[in-house]
Motif scaffolding. Sequence first.
Motif, PDB file in Angstrom:
ATOM      1  N   GLY A 125      -0.545  10.477  14.264  1.00 26.86           N
ATOM      2  CA  GLY A 125       0.349  11.226  13.394  1.00 26.86           C
ATOM      3  C   GLY A 125       1.183  12.243  14.149  1.00 26.86           C
ATOM      4  O   GLY A 125       1.068  12.400  15.361  1.00 26.86           O
TER       5      GLY A 125
ATOM      6  N   SER B 205       4.682  11.509   7.990  1.00 24.83           N
ATOM      7  CA  SER B 205       3.543  11.480   8.889  1.00 24.83           C
ATOM      8  C   SER B 205       2.576  12.611   8.573  1.00 24.83           C
ATOM      9  O   SER B 205       2.992  13.684   8.130  1.00 24.83           O
TER      10      SER B 205
ATOM     11  N   SER C 240       1.474   7.484  10.589  1.00 24.93           N
ATOM     12  CA  SER C 240       2.903   7.661  10.341  1.00 24.93           C
ATOM     13  C   SER C 240       3.486   6.439   9.646  1.00 24.93           C
ATOM     14  O   SER C 240       2.976   5.331   9.791  1.00 24.93           O
TER      15      SER C 240
END
Length: 126
Positions: free
Chosen positions: A62, A111, A117
Amino acid sequence: LFNVSIPAKLPKLHVDKDKMTVTLVNLLGNAVKYTPDGGHVSFEIEWHDDQLEIHVVDSGIGIAQDEIAKIFDKFFRSNDPRVRDRTGSGLGLSIAQEIVRLHGGKLLVHSELDKGSKFTVILPVV
């Protein structure tokens, strides 16, 4: 794990296929690069009347919320220590965004740190 979800029928798009390939290779490459072993990456296409949406979704590390606004800047590299060890120029997402923009589209990102994400390319269907 890699999942692909593409409709049986897609509209014709007027795109530079080489440049769009650069965009998709970058997004998929980043998804794989930043997803630890055992994670998943998905490539999904949705077609709505006037637009095509291409989603690259991962269960990777992320992006921190304070860095999301910067990820499309040229040469930006995250301060996350898990990213520093990975090779990269910080140009890929900037180039991808510009290619999508030149095709009349948008490149969006959602994200969450440590959750993954989702990058979405939205292209107009002419």
